[in-house]
Design a protein around this motif. Structure first.
Motif, PDB file in Angstrom:
ATOM      1  N   TYR A   7      48.694 131.807 106.954  1.00  0.00           N
ATOM      2  CA  TYR A   7      48.541 130.354 106.871  1.00  0.00           C
ATOM      3  C   TYR A   7      47.751 129.945 105.630  1.00  0.00           C
ATOM      4  CZ  TYR A   7      43.656 130.303 108.524  1.00  0.00           C
ATOM      5  OH  TYR A   7      42.303 130.453 108.646  1.00  0.00           O
ATOM      6  N   PRO A  46      47.386 116.034 115.793  1.00  0.00           N
ATOM      7  CA  PRO A  46      47.003 117.327 116.386  1.00  0.00           C
ATOM      8  C   PRO A  46      46.635 118.351 115.318  1.00  0.00           C
ATOM      9  CG  PRO A  46      49.094 116.516 117.293  1.00  0.00           C
ATOM     10  CD  PRO A  46      48.767 115.664 116.127  1.00  0.00           C
ATOM     11  N   ARG A  47      46.011 119.423 115.753  1.00  0.00           N
ATOM     12  CA  ARG A  47      45.580 120.470 114.829  1.00  0.00           C
ATOM     13  C   ARG A  47      46.788 121.168 114.210  1.00  0.00           C
ATOM     14  NH1 ARG A  47      45.822 122.740 119.819  1.00  0.00           N
ATOM     15  NH2 ARG A  47      46.719 124.834 119.919  1.00  0.00           N
ATOM     16  N   GLY A  48      46.598 121.640 112.989  1.00  0.00           N
ATOM     17  CA  GLY A  48      47.618 122.440 112.324  1.00  0.00           C
ATOM     18  C   GLY A  48      48.876 121.706 111.939  1.00  0.00           C
ATOM     19  N   THR A  49      48.820 120.371 111.787  1.00  0.00           N
ATOM     20  CA  THR A  49      50.024 119.612 111.428  1.00  0.00           C
ATOM     21  C   THR A  49      50.034 119.190 109.965  1.00  0.00           C
ATOM     22  OG1 THR A  49      48.915 117.643 112.326  1.00  0.00           O
ATOM     23  CG2 THR A  49      50.490 118.771 113.757  1.00  0.00           C
ATOM     24  N   THR A 157      41.219 114.808 114.481  1.00  0.00           N
ATOM     25  CA  THR A 157      42.123 115.083 115.609  1.00  0.00           C
ATOM     26  C   THR A 157      41.860 114.145 116.781  1.00  0.00           C
ATOM     27  OG1 THR A 157      40.555 116.748 116.411  1.00  0.00           O
ATOM     28  CG2 THR A 157      42.371 117.521 115.031  1.00  0.00           C
ATOM     29  N   ARG A 177      53.364 116.110 116.115  1.00  0.00           N
ATOM     30  CA  ARG A 177      53.613 117.526 116.398  1.00  0.00           C
ATOM     31  C   ARG A 177      54.946 117.923 115.761  1.00  0.00           C
ATOM     32  NH1 ARG A 177      50.188 119.575 120.152  1.00  0.00           N
ATOM     33  NH2 ARG A 177      49.050 118.076 121.445  1.00  0.00           N
ATOM     34  N   ALA A 210      53.496 127.749 119.570  1.00  0.00           N
ATOM     35  CA  ALA A 210      52.626 127.045 118.614  1.00  0.00           C
ATOM     36  C   ALA A 210      52.332 125.626 119.048  1.00  0.00           C
ATOM     37  CB  ALA A 210      53.271 127.045 117.236  1.00  0.00           C
ATOM     38  N   GLY A 213      52.122 123.021 116.110  1.00  0.00           N
ATOM     39  CA  GLY A 213      51.199 123.265 115.000  1.00  0.00           C
ATOM     40  C   GLY A 213      51.703 124.368 114.094  1.00  0.00           C
ATOM     41  N   ARG A 215      50.058 125.812 111.570  1.00  0.00           N
ATOM     42  CA  ARG A 215      49.025 126.830 111.358  1.00  0.00           C
ATOM     43  C   ARG A 215      48.993 127.811 112.524  1.00  0.00           C
ATOM     44  NH1 ARG A 215      44.718 123.732 110.289  1.00  0.00           N
ATOM     45  NH2 ARG A 215      43.962 123.676 112.434  1.00  0.00           N
ATOM     46  N   ASP A 216      49.125 127.298 113.758  1.00  0.00           N
ATOM     47  CA  ASP A 216      49.173 128.181 114.923  1.00  0.00           C
ATOM     48  C   ASP A 216      50.384 129.104 114.859  1.00  0.00           C
ATOM     49  OD1 ASP A 216      46.945 126.880 115.714  1.00  0.00           O
ATOM     50  OD2 ASP A 216      47.831 125.860 117.428  1.00  0.00           O
TER      51      ASP A 216
END
Length: 561
Positions: A7, A46-49, A157, A177, A210, A213, A215-216
């Motif tokens: 990532y 959300p995280r990792g977007t 977030t 997402r 994931a 996300g 990154r996830d």
């Protein structure tokens, strides 16, 4: 440390590399080309977007030596300095660890100085919702009227924790997402570039795990590569994520529908022995039923199916399992999932849910049978009412034709209304007691439905509390058949009603049922009776006392024997 996580290696460096956020990147690119650059932006999602990545790309594009441009060149000294973090004019601040007033005051004091080498000073404040109230207040004035050479980009977030005074001074962009198919497309490019062999099903499993996300997804891919040997298989991904294969889920769902409790529990125990997480399993089941329901509603729109692959087994189950069964199953699984979050024994709750699901069809059939019975009785009652109306019309016509002859037709009811008990309630009735019952009525119906007493709630749907004392209340019914069933405590309806009201109000109150037509007559008779008693009391009063009350008023007169 020579190795870099995927990532970090494949972090987007251009707007075209950002996946699934076209509504954000296109707007920012147009603003760059048209030179309509705002002084403050808020990126939420959300995280990792891609919030921080887009912030850095925007900082490079606005300061690029080739600007105005829709994409940074990533070749000039400014772009390279922002990429490696050496350019002092672009600062990325972690609000989680710099959330005090002093840190924000330091920023406020430094923004007035011109940038040293770039065109704009860009402050990227990550997790901005972690700032204290004092820090937000210190940031407020600077955010409202910053110098022309300063741009603030706030990333969070949890936007609901940011004061509205801050939000109103920013251009807000909501990151969504990322869809699983978009994640799979991006992962394919990465594995091809890294010369990694991986199954298509494994990529889809990573995208599902994931949860939107990127990154996830890259972290899971990195983990799966380390776990596997020559090729990343679906089993490798399932092992590291704790997920269950679609084939196993289909087997479990088939056993539930066929009411094979032993097979369902055996499949569940096998999954637990493999180290699967019951919380993850119940979530996968909910999404499987969700995708089946959407596929049944619109089979031509396969893209609405997010988590599952539309294979032959999926199509067969979607065709066989009826929609009402799916509705009830999702409801039971959702309630069990909520209970599992607050317990130390989620496996037990999952086993109870499986047993309940295997027996749910019997409960649904019983409820359906009762509802059909009620509908049949309602139809009979409506038929009788129609006959009564027709007979009444005939009587009116005959009276008009022959005034001397009057036909009296009485309709007998098989329900005996407790008139004396209703009069007793009316004598002690208060508006406060009635308000307590009425305010709790809708909650009472909802509780009955949640307790799987749908038939009870259906019986009480056409009823209304009309009078109440401290210990009892009168319930008016639109249909006499419903009134009779409740009054006779058929299927414990009256008992459950009084019990739920006791839980809601804290008062033990007896329910007295009355049909709508009888209630109006009883109420009029009671009022007439009360008025008659008042008149009798006035007539029995001594004439000298009555005359004195007229002259001096009741409050100034004291009567002594």
């Amino acid at each position: 440390m020579s190795y870099k996580a995927l990532y970090r290696v494949f972090r987007p460096q251009r707007f075209e590399d950002v996946v699934g956020q076209e509504h954000v990147t296109k707007t920012l690119q147009n603003a760059l080309l048209q030179k309509k650059i705002s002084h403050a932006y808020l990126f939420s999602g959300p995280r990792g977007t891609g919030k921080t990545s887009v912030a850095k790309i925007f900082a490079k594009a606005v300061n690029c030596e080739n600007s105005p441009t829709a994409e940074p060149c990533n070749e000039c000294s400014t772009c390279l300095g922002i990429t490696d973090g050496s350019l002092a004019d672009v600062l990325e601040i972690d609000a989680a660890s710099n959330n005090g007033v002093d840190e924000i005051r330091d920023i406020r004091d430094k923004v007035k100085f011109a940038p040293s080498s770039a065109r704009y000073k860009v402050y990227i404040i990550d997790e901005v919702h972690m700032l204290s109230i004092g820090a937000f207040n210190a940031l407020l004035k600077t955010l409202e009227e910053p110098p022309k050479h300063v741009i603030f980009i706030l990333a969070t977030t949890e936007p609901h924790k940011i004061p509205l005074t801050i939000i109103s001074r920013c251009q807000r962009f909501d990151f969504r997402r990322i869809q699983p198919q978009s994640i799979v497309t991006r992962l394919k490019k990465i594995v091809e570039e890294q010369h990694i062999r991986i199954q298509e099903e494994a990529l889809l499993a990573i995208a599902r795990a994931a949860d939107g996300g990127m990154r996830d997804a890259l972290s899971l891919l990195d983990q799966a590569i380390s776990f596997s040997e020559d090729e990343v298989l679906l089993e490798d991904v399932l092992a590291i994520t704790g997920s269950v294969s679609q084939y196993k889920l289909a087997q479990l769902i088939k056993a539930i529908y066929e009411k094979n409790t032993a097979q369902a529990l055996q499949l569940f125990n096998d999954l637990m022995d493999q180290g699967k997480d019951p919380n993850r399993l119940i979530e996968d089941l909910i999404y499987y039923y969700r995708d089946m329901l959407l596929y049944k509603a619109a089979p031509q729109l396969e893209e609405v199916v997010q988590r599952m692959v539309v294979d032959e087994q999926f199509k067969e189950l979607a065709q066989v399992i009826p929609a009402p069964f799916i509705y009830e199953t999702i409801d039971i699984l959702n309630k069990s999932q909520q209970e599992m979050r607050w317990t130390n024994h989620p496996r037990i709750y999952m086993e109870v849910a499986l047993v309940k699901l295997c027996y749910q069809e019997q409960d649904v059939n019983a409820s359906s049978t009762m509802l059909r019975s009620l509908e049949e009785k309602i139809r009979q009652l409506e038929s009788e009412l129609q006959k009564i109306k027709e007979q009444g019309t005939k009587i009116i016509h005959s009276e008009q034709a022959e005034p001397s002859k009057k036909v009296v037709k009485s309709v007998r009811s098989d329900y005996k209304v407790p008139i004396g008990r209703i009069h007793e309630i009316l004598r002690n009735a208060t508006h406060q007691d009635l308000s307590i019952i009425k305010n709790s009525w809708s909650n009472m119906l909802e509780l009955l439905k949640k307790q799987n007493k749908v038939s009870h709630a259906a019986l009480l749907q056409e009823s209304e509390p009309v009078a109440a004392s401290s210990s009892a209340f009168v319930l008016k019914f639109k249909y006499e058949i419903h009134c009779k069933m409740v009054a006779e405590n058929s299927n414990h309806v009256k008992e459950n009603l009084e019990h739920v009201l006791y839980d809601l109000t804290g008062k033990k109150m007896e329910m007295v049922a009355v049909p709508e037509g009888e209630w109006l007559k009883i109420r009029e008779d009671f009022i007439r009776q009360q008025q008659g008693n008042a008149r009798e009391k006035e007539e029995a009063e001594d004439p000298f006392i009555a005359e004195a009350k007229k002259w001096f008023g009741e409050n100034l007169i004291e009567i002594r024997d």
